[in-house]
Scaffold this motif. Structure first.
Motif, PDB file in Angstrom:
ATOM      1  N   PHE A  68       4.907   0.814  -2.401  1.00  0.00           N
ATOM      2  CA  PHE A  68       4.404   1.844  -1.502  1.00  0.00           C
ATOM      3  C   PHE A  68       5.588   2.671  -1.010  1.00  0.00           C
ATOM      4  O   PHE A  68       6.661   2.128  -0.753  1.00  0.00           O
ATOM      5  CB  PHE A  68       3.702   1.212  -0.293  1.00  0.00           C
ATOM      6  CG  PHE A  68       2.407   0.546  -0.637  1.00  0.00           C
ATOM      7  CD1 PHE A  68       1.200   1.195  -0.437  1.00  0.00           C
ATOM      8  CD2 PHE A  68       2.388  -0.742  -1.162  1.00  0.00           C
ATOM      9  CE1 PHE A  68      -0.003   0.585  -0.749  1.00  0.00           C
ATOM     10  CE2 PHE A  68       1.191  -1.360  -1.477  1.00  0.00           C
ATOM     11  CZ  PHE A  68      -0.010  -0.699  -1.273  1.00  0.00           C
ATOM     12  N   ILE A  85       6.697   5.271   1.991  1.00  0.00           N
ATOM     13  CA  ILE A  85       6.328   5.861   3.276  1.00  0.00           C
ATOM     14  C   ILE A  85       7.528   6.577   3.888  1.00  0.00           C
ATOM     15  O   ILE A  85       8.631   6.031   3.942  1.00  0.00           O
ATOM     16  CB  ILE A  85       5.722   4.828   4.263  1.00  0.00           C
ATOM     17  CG1 ILE A  85       5.225   5.533   5.529  1.00  0.00           C
ATOM     18  CG2 ILE A  85       6.670   3.696   4.543  1.00  0.00           C
ATOM     19  CD1 ILE A  85       4.282   4.703   6.382  1.00  0.00           C
ATOM     20  N   LEU A 124      -0.896   2.274   5.907  1.00  0.00           N
ATOM     21  CA  LEU A 124      -0.104   1.404   5.026  1.00  0.00           C
ATOM     22  C   LEU A 124      -0.446  -0.058   5.254  1.00  0.00           C
ATOM     23  O   LEU A 124      -0.719  -0.802   4.305  1.00  0.00           O
ATOM     24  CB  LEU A 124       1.389   1.639   5.264  1.00  0.00           C
ATOM     25  CG  LEU A 124       2.335   0.589   4.666  1.00  0.00           C
ATOM     26  CD1 LEU A 124       2.299   0.636   3.151  1.00  0.00           C
ATOM     27  CD2 LEU A 124       3.736   0.783   5.195  1.00  0.00           C
ATOM     28  N   VAL A 144       7.308  -2.233   0.124  1.00  0.00           N
ATOM     29  CA  VAL A 144       7.238  -0.979   0.863  1.00  0.00           C
ATOM     30  C   VAL A 144       8.640  -0.384   0.908  1.00  0.00           C
ATOM     31  O   VAL A 144       9.572  -1.036   1.391  1.00  0.00           O
ATOM     32  CB  VAL A 144       6.715  -1.195   2.297  1.00  0.00           C
ATOM     33  CG1 VAL A 144       6.663   0.131   3.052  1.00  0.00           C
ATOM     34  CG2 VAL A 144       5.347  -1.870   2.281  1.00  0.00           C
ATOM     35  N   VAL A 179       2.104   6.813   0.697  1.00  0.00           N
ATOM     36  CA  VAL A 179       1.279   6.689   1.904  1.00  0.00           C
ATOM     37  C   VAL A 179       1.408   7.974   2.706  1.00  0.00           C
ATOM     38  O   VAL A 179       2.508   8.387   3.050  1.00  0.00           O
ATOM     39  CB  VAL A 179       1.713   5.489   2.758  1.00  0.00           C
ATOM     40  CG1 VAL A 179       0.878   5.398   4.020  1.00  0.00           C
ATOM     41  CG2 VAL A 179       1.618   4.202   1.954  1.00  0.00           C
TER      42      VAL A 179
END
Length: 137
Positions: free
Chosen positions: A27, A29, A40, A58, A135
């Motif tokens: 992910f 962000i 998220l 992440v 995200v």
């Protein structure tokens, strides 16, 4: 024909099981908004419910840095819970972002790791076959 159908069904089932076992997603962000950070966390928890063994990472950089700083995070309990309960979940913050913001690893939530460059981390994971989710809210 019946043997062929049975073999096809077995092969398809094996592929599905293999695909589930190799569930890997990174992910990305960059947002400091509480809505993006909550999105998220909701996505991570949703995946873990359906695929508890999924490997999830992440990559945090830019304005999202605050989400993993001890003194600024509005989602610290949720991040800490994910890290402590799921060894297959990692949060990695961009070292370049930290340097630009004069932050050190000691200011991060426990378990958050530093990588030299978050974009390079994302590209590396994609080359290794990881899925990618940006995200945004």
């Amino acid at each position: 024909m019946k043997k062929l159908l049975i073999m096809f069904t077995f092969l398809l089932g094996s592929i599905v099981c293999l695909a589930q076992a190799n569930y890997k997603v990174i992910f990305d962000i960059t947002s400091k908004t509480p809505e993006a950070q909550q999105t998220l966390l909701r996505q991570l928890n949703g995946i873990l419910k359906g695929a508890p063994d999924a490997q999830l990472e992440v990559a945090i950089y830019g304005d999202a840095l605050d989400m993993v700083l001890k003194d600024k995070s509005g989602v610290a309990p949720a991040v800490s819970e994910l890290l402590s309960q799921h060894k297959n979940v990692s949060f990695k913050v961009c070292g370049a972002t930290m340097k630009r913001n004069n932050k050190t690893a000691s200011e991060l939530l426990p378990g958050v790791q530093v990588v030299p460059d978050a974009i390079y981390e994302i590209i590396t994971k994609q080359r290794e076959g990881w899925g990618y989710i940006k995200v945004a809210h």
